[in-house]
Design a protein around this motif. Structure first.
Motif, PDB file in Angstrom:
ATOM      1  N   GLY A 113     -14.676 -25.344 -15.122  1.00 32.26           N
ATOM      2  CA  GLY A 113     -13.724 -26.449 -14.993  1.00 32.26           C
ATOM      3  C   GLY A 113     -12.568 -26.196 -14.042  1.00 32.26           C
ATOM      4  O   GLY A 113     -11.567 -26.907 -14.066  1.00 32.26           O
ATOM      5  N   ILE A 114     -12.717 -25.173 -13.186  1.00 32.10           N
ATOM      6  CA  ILE A 114     -11.649 -24.893 -12.226  1.00 32.10           C
ATOM      7  C   ILE A 114     -12.003 -25.552 -10.888  1.00 32.10           C
ATOM      8  O   ILE A 114     -13.114 -25.366 -10.377  1.00 32.10           O
ATOM      9  CB  ILE A 114     -11.433 -23.374 -12.076  1.00 32.10           C
ATOM     10  N   ASP A 115     -11.043 -26.278 -10.345  1.00 34.13           N
ATOM     11  CA  ASP A 115     -11.310 -27.112  -9.174  1.00 34.13           C
ATOM     12  C   ASP A 115     -11.182 -26.322  -7.873  1.00 34.13           C
ATOM     13  O   ASP A 115     -10.125 -25.774  -7.575  1.00 34.13           O
ATOM     14  CB  ASP A 115     -10.336 -28.306  -9.176  1.00 34.13           C
ATOM     15  N   SER A 119     -11.219 -22.383  -1.736  1.00 38.19           N
ATOM     16  CA  SER A 119     -10.246 -22.639  -0.669  1.00 38.19           C
ATOM     17  C   SER A 119      -8.906 -22.002  -1.030  1.00 38.19           C
ATOM     18  O   SER A 119      -8.199 -21.479  -0.163  1.00 38.19           O
ATOM     19  CB  SER A 119     -10.099 -24.140  -0.419  1.00 38.19           C
ATOM     20  N   ALA A 120      -8.579 -21.999  -2.324  1.00 36.96           N
ATOM     21  CA  ALA A 120      -7.309 -21.385  -2.743  1.00 36.96           C
ATOM     22  C   ALA A 120      -7.303 -19.877  -2.506  1.00 36.96           C
ATOM     23  O   ALA A 120      -6.333 -19.325  -1.977  1.00 36.96           O
ATOM     24  CB  ALA A 120      -7.051 -21.689  -4.217  1.00 36.96           C
ATOM     25  N   VAL A 140      -3.669 -17.436 -12.324  1.00 31.71           N
ATOM     26  CA  VAL A 140      -2.281 -17.396 -12.815  1.00 31.71           C
ATOM     27  C   VAL A 140      -1.513 -18.596 -12.248  1.00 31.71           C
ATOM     28  O   VAL A 140      -0.841 -19.324 -12.978  1.00 31.71           O
ATOM     29  CB  VAL A 140      -1.569 -16.078 -12.420  1.00 31.71           C
ATOM     30  N   ASP A 141      -1.671 -18.819 -10.931  1.00 26.78           N
ATOM     31  CA  ASP A 141      -0.940 -19.907 -10.249  1.00 26.78           C
ATOM     32  C   ASP A 141      -1.205 -21.272 -10.887  1.00 26.78           C
ATOM     33  O   ASP A 141      -0.299 -22.099 -10.991  1.00 26.78           O
ATOM     34  CB  ASP A 141      -1.332 -19.982  -8.759  1.00 26.78           C
ATOM     35  N   ASP A 147      -1.208 -13.871 -16.961  1.00 26.82           N
ATOM     36  CA  ASP A 147      -1.038 -12.803 -15.965  1.00 26.82           C
ATOM     37  C   ASP A 147      -2.399 -12.306 -15.467  1.00 26.82           C
ATOM     38  O   ASP A 147      -3.450 -12.726 -15.948  1.00 26.82           O
ATOM     39  CB  ASP A 147      -0.187 -11.654 -16.536  1.00 26.82           C
ATOM     40  N   ILE A 148      -2.318 -11.400 -14.480  1.00 27.83           N
ATOM     41  CA  ILE A 148      -3.517 -10.857 -13.827  1.00 27.83           C
ATOM     42  C   ILE A 148      -4.439 -10.192 -14.850  1.00 27.83           C
ATOM     43  O   ILE A 148      -5.664 -10.338 -14.800  1.00 27.83           O
ATOM     44  CB  ILE A 148      -3.088  -9.814 -12.752  1.00 27.83           C
TER      45      ILE A 148
END
Ligand code: AMP
Ligand code: MN
Ligand code: MN
Ligand code: MN
Length: 275
Positions: A113-115, A119-120, A140-141, A147-148
């Motif tokens: 579910g991460i878009d 590219s990021a 994290v962003d 956190d990492i």
């Protein structure tokens, strides 16, 4: 003499540019430094030709990704010939693997579910090689994790969606590449793999048979019992000993430039091979 023979810059997953890293190492009293970015030597080109003018001795190096029995293993190549054609070929191959892997990790993360993570992370990595830490920073962003560490625990660590490791070349092949580039192959941070003693011995035997000549007896600031255990392996397998902080960014006292625990007297230091 203070050696730090394992460090990272913005050319891979570190946060300091090569010139900043050299300045910080010198300020910390490091006299012999190797920049060992993951699968790239771009930091050396960035420093420019005048290595002699630096405030410390620079040992050309790289940290290559490999697999052994299906497990990700890192091999540091020290005192390599940066201009060797073999090295350039290896770096090109590893870059392809990293790109393929990044695409696969991104596809797997998208399924959770991460878009469009690709590219990021490409943006985060800039000109440097893309690694899992860039995916971690992105997670994290966007607030998926705090956190990492949590990013690795939930998404990128062993057995998690982003753990794609069967793409790397075999350990023996990687050791051969380092030798072809006239370098010394050093088994990176053996204690970090969390292997049983039996398995670690098998790894060290195969590494040695492939032409590996040294192991990191010291990785950053570490406990005495770890040092003693690794010094024992170093002797048993007639390897030379290396030392490095595995520095990635300021703020971690145990992995600060030059923070390594001194090498035990019982182990011949890796630089004896370069006399
Ligand atoms: P890669 O080379 O892309 O597989 O990424 C490996 C890098 O991720 C290592 O060199 C470390 O810098 C970082 N790393 C691995 N495991 C962790 C962890 N549990 N927490 C934070 N960073 C990690
Ligand atoms: Mn790293
Ligand atoms: Mn490593
Ligand atoms: Mn490293």
């Amino acid at each position: 003499m203070l050696a730090d023979l394992h460090t990272h810059t913005t050319a891979s997953d570190g946060t300091l540019a090569p010139v900043e890293l050299v300045a910080r190492a010198a300020a910390n009293g490091v006299t012999h430094l190797s920049i060992t970015d993951h699968d790239t030597v771009a930091a050396y080109a960035e420093l420019g030709g005048d290595i002699e003018a630096l405030p410390l001795t620079l040992v050309p190096g790289i940290e290559l990704s490999s697999q052994w029995r299906g497990m990700g293993i890192h091999v540091v190549g020290l005192n390599i010939d940066l201009h060797s054609a073999d090295l350039q070929d290896v770096i090109a191959e590893q870059r392809d693997v990293r790109e393929t892997r990044a695409v696969r990790i991104a596809a797997r993360l998208e399924k959770t579910g991460i878009d469009n993570p690709l590219s990021a992370v490409s943006h985060l990595a800039g000109d440097g090689t893309i690694g899992r830490p860039h995916f971690a920073r992105h997670l994290v962003d966007i607030g998926k994790v705090r956190d990492i560490k949590e990013a690795f625990r939930k998404y990128l660590g062993t057995g998690k969606p982003g753990d794609v490791r069967n793409l790397w070349p075999e350990l023996a092949e990687v050791v051969g590449w380092i030798r072809a580039a006239r370098g010394t192959a050093v088994l990176a941070h053996p204690a970090h793999y969390r292997m049983t003693a039996t398995r670690l011995r098998a790894l060290l035997a195969d590494f040695r048979d492939a032409g590996g000549e040294a192991m990191e007896v010291i990785s950053g600031r570490q406990d005495r019992d770890v040092t003693q255990r690794l010094a024992g392996y170093c002797r048993d397998f007639s390897l030379h000993a290396s030392t490095g902080s595995d520095f990635h960014r300021p703020g971690l006292s145990w992995a600060e430039l030059g923070a390594a625990t001194p090498l035990p007297e019982s182990c011949p230091p890796v630089w004896e091979l370069w006399r």
